[in-house]
Design a protein around this motif. Structure first.
Motif, PDB file in Angstrom:
ATOM      1  N   LEU A 144     -60.692 -48.661   2.193  1.00  0.00           N
ATOM      2  CA  LEU A 144     -60.528 -49.211   0.856  1.00  0.00           C
ATOM      3  C   LEU A 144     -59.620 -50.434   0.923  1.00  0.00           C
ATOM      4  CD1 LEU A 144     -59.955 -45.973  -1.276  1.00  0.00           C
ATOM      5  CD2 LEU A 144     -62.118 -47.022  -0.561  1.00  0.00           C
ATOM      6  N   ASN A 145     -59.958 -51.443   0.158  1.00  0.00           N
ATOM      7  CA  ASN A 145     -59.136 -52.642   0.082  1.00  0.00           C
ATOM      8  C   ASN A 145     -57.735 -52.264  -0.396  1.00  0.00           C
ATOM      9  OD1 ASN A 145     -57.941 -55.156  -0.859  1.00  0.00           O
ATOM     10  ND2 ASN A 145     -60.001 -56.018  -0.831  1.00  0.00           N
ATOM     11  N   TRP A 146     -56.706 -52.684   0.327  1.00  0.00           N
ATOM     12  CA  TRP A 146     -55.341 -52.272   0.008  1.00  0.00           C
ATOM     13  C   TRP A 146     -54.907 -52.700  -1.393  1.00  0.00           C
ATOM     14  CZ3 TRP A 146     -51.369 -55.749  -1.064  1.00  0.00           C
ATOM     15  CH2 TRP A 146     -51.613 -57.091  -0.763  1.00  0.00           C
ATOM     16  N   ARG A 147     -55.536 -53.739  -1.939  1.00  0.00           N
ATOM     17  CA  ARG A 147     -55.135 -54.212  -3.262  1.00  0.00           C
ATOM     18  C   ARG A 147     -55.488 -53.236  -4.380  1.00  0.00           C
ATOM     19  NH1 ARG A 147     -57.493 -58.545  -5.182  1.00  0.00           N
ATOM     20  NH2 ARG A 147     -59.277 -58.597  -3.779  1.00  0.00           N
ATOM     21  N   ILE A 148     -56.390 -52.279  -4.084  1.00  0.00           N
ATOM     22  CA  ILE A 148     -56.789 -51.328  -5.120  1.00  0.00           C
ATOM     23  C   ILE A 148     -55.618 -50.459  -5.556  1.00  0.00           C
ATOM     24  CG2 ILE A 148     -57.500 -49.441  -3.597  1.00  0.00           C
ATOM     25  CD1 ILE A 148     -59.291 -50.653  -6.805  1.00  0.00           C
TER      26      ILE A 148
ATOM     27  N   TYR B 299     -47.225 -51.334   0.059  1.00  0.00           N
ATOM     28  CA  TYR B 299     -48.470 -50.876  -0.558  1.00  0.00           C
ATOM     29  C   TYR B 299     -49.312 -50.084   0.441  1.00  0.00           C
ATOM     30  CZ  TYR B 299     -47.932 -53.692  -4.825  1.00  0.00           C
ATOM     31  OH  TYR B 299     -47.504 -54.213  -6.022  1.00  0.00           O
ATOM     32  N   PHE B 300     -49.368 -50.541   1.675  1.00  0.00           N
ATOM     33  CA  PHE B 300     -50.129 -49.818   2.688  1.00  0.00           C
ATOM     34  C   PHE B 300     -49.542 -48.424   2.911  1.00  0.00           C
ATOM     35  CE2 PHE B 300     -52.387 -53.636   4.096  1.00  0.00           C
ATOM     36  CZ  PHE B 300     -53.565 -53.101   4.589  1.00  0.00           C
ATOM     37  N   THR B 301     -48.226 -48.349   3.071  1.00  0.00           N
ATOM     38  CA  THR B 301     -47.574 -47.074   3.374  1.00  0.00           C
ATOM     39  C   THR B 301     -47.750 -46.074   2.248  1.00  0.00           C
ATOM     40  OG1 THR B 301     -45.919 -48.186   4.742  1.00  0.00           O
ATOM     41  CG2 THR B 301     -45.384 -45.984   3.942  1.00  0.00           C
TER      42      THR B 301
ATOM     43  N   SER C 204     -47.333 -54.711  -9.759  1.00  0.00           N
ATOM     44  CA  SER C 204     -48.078 -53.524 -10.173  1.00  0.00           C
ATOM     45  C   SER C 204     -48.192 -52.484  -9.073  1.00  0.00           C
ATOM     46  CB  SER C 204     -49.488 -53.926 -10.632  1.00  0.00           C
ATOM     47  OG  SER C 204     -49.436 -54.766 -11.744  1.00  0.00           O
ATOM     48  N   TYR C 205     -48.158 -51.234  -9.509  1.00  0.00           N
ATOM     49  CA  TYR C 205     -48.428 -50.113  -8.617  1.00  0.00           C
ATOM     50  C   TYR C 205     -49.087 -49.024  -9.448  1.00  0.00           C
ATOM     51  CZ  TYR C 205     -47.705 -46.031  -5.614  1.00  0.00           C
ATOM     52  OH  TYR C 205     -47.897 -44.898  -4.865  1.00  0.00           O
ATOM     53  N   LEU C 206     -50.315 -48.676  -9.097  1.00  0.00           N
ATOM     54  CA  LEU C 206     -51.103 -47.670  -9.801  1.00  0.00           C
ATOM     55  C   LEU C 206     -51.187 -47.947 -11.301  1.00  0.00           C
ATOM     56  CD1 LEU C 206     -50.003 -44.402  -7.959  1.00  0.00           C
ATOM     57  CD2 LEU C 206     -52.072 -45.760  -7.618  1.00  0.00           C
ATOM     58  N   GLY C 207     -51.382 -49.230 -11.625  1.00  0.00           N
ATOM     59  CA  GLY C 207     -51.625 -49.606 -13.011  1.00  0.00           C
ATOM     60  C   GLY C 207     -50.405 -49.861 -13.862  1.00  0.00           C
ATOM     61  N   ARG C 208     -49.218 -49.635 -13.328  1.00  0.00           N
ATOM     62  CA  ARG C 208     -47.996 -49.893 -14.074  1.00  0.00           C
ATOM     63  C   ARG C 208     -47.227 -51.052 -13.447  1.00  0.00           C
ATOM     64  NH1 ARG C 208     -44.472 -44.676 -15.297  1.00  0.00           N
ATOM     65  NH2 ARG C 208     -43.377 -46.304 -16.465  1.00  0.00           N
ATOM     66  N   ASN C 209     -46.556 -51.828 -14.282  1.00  0.00           N
ATOM     67  CA  ASN C 209     -45.775 -52.964 -13.813  1.00  0.00           C
ATOM     68  C   ASN C 209     -44.313 -52.574 -13.661  1.00  0.00           C
ATOM     69  OD1 ASN C 209     -47.932 -54.811 -13.746  1.00  0.00           O
ATOM     70  ND2 ASN C 209     -47.731 -55.200 -15.930  1.00  0.00           N
TER      71      ASN C 209
END
Length: 243
Positions: A182-186, A136-138, A84-89
């Motif tokens: 913010l937690n990176w998983r968000i 994800y961090f970048t 997932s990235y920004l709610g999409r798989n």
């Protein structure tokens, strides 16, 4: 694993020593279960007495987890798997090739990874986990800063810094100096949820606690914040790429 019984319910918990203070800390997390940190000089009878006093709170936390989505299966990091990235798989394509290190790109709506031909299964999982986390961090830091430009102006607040961070127990933090983490998983969640977390922490610059004024400020920016907050409570623990 130690356990204690309250009424007809028996709880297992993880016990860890705490040497820097005499306080006992108890946390209840969906993925990690019940964790107790206590000074080594505390005996089992004293600990059981404390756990019994806290049992109603622990039980309430466990009941709240009933609505939470089931724990996701561990990632295998194989071709066809969704991340997932920004709610999409998005699908992952894994290719064995001439490379010394795992490489990860996002191209044409999918993740593409090139891995060494002689890498073991466990090494592949570990290396791809780290590669995705770095990705994800970048990309998440860039997206968070873009959204912050919108909301800092609306709320007339100006944090010292905003960035993603490794946080196991919290989704977000606002320090007394105005630093927001913010937690990176968000970044796996839909943008509406990312916005909620960002606005939540920005509001803490004006209101350090969760006072009536704090929630009024959040509502003035996001009238539907309660729905977003509930989504994060229920779905937050599923935002993971653990293997």
């Amino acid at each position: 694993m130690p356990s204690f019984t309250y009424g007809t319910t028996t709880f297992d918990y993880n016990l860890e020593p705490k040497t820097k203070s005499n306080e006992v800390n108890i946390s209840v997390e969906w993925l990690d279960g019940i964790k107790v940190t206590a000074p080594p000089e505390m005996n089992q009878e004293q600990l059981n007495e404390l756990l019994y006093k806290k049992a109603p709170w622990i039980l309430e936390k466990w009941k709240a987890f009933k609505d939470i989505e089931r724990k996701p299966a561990p990632k295998e990091f194989v071709s066809g798997e969704k991340l997932s990235y920004l709610g999409r798989n998005y699908s992952l394509k894994v290719i064995a090739g001439e490379t010394e290190h795992v490489k990860l790109k996002f191209r044409n709506g999918r993740f593409i990874s090139i891995i060494p031909t002689n890498i073991s299964k466990e090494e592949k999982k570990c290396d791809l986990y780290n590669a995705f986390k770095k990705w994800y961090f970048t990309h998440g830091d860039k997206k968070i800063k873009e959204r912050a430009e919108i909301y800092t102006k609306k709320m007339d607040v100006f944090p010292s810094k905003i960035r993603l961070k490794e946080q196991k127990m919290r989704w977000g933090t606002c320090t007394p100096k105005g630093d927001i983490y913010l937690n990176w998983r968000i970044i796996m969640a839909p943008m509406a949820i990312v916005d909620y977390l960002l606005v939540h922490e920005l509001a803490h610059i004006k209101h350090p606690n969760h006072s009536k004024e704090f929630w009024q400020l959040v509502r003035s920016v996001l009238p539907d914040y309660e729905e977003r907050k509930e989504w994060l409570r229920i779905n937050g623990p599923t935002l993971t790429i653990e293997y």
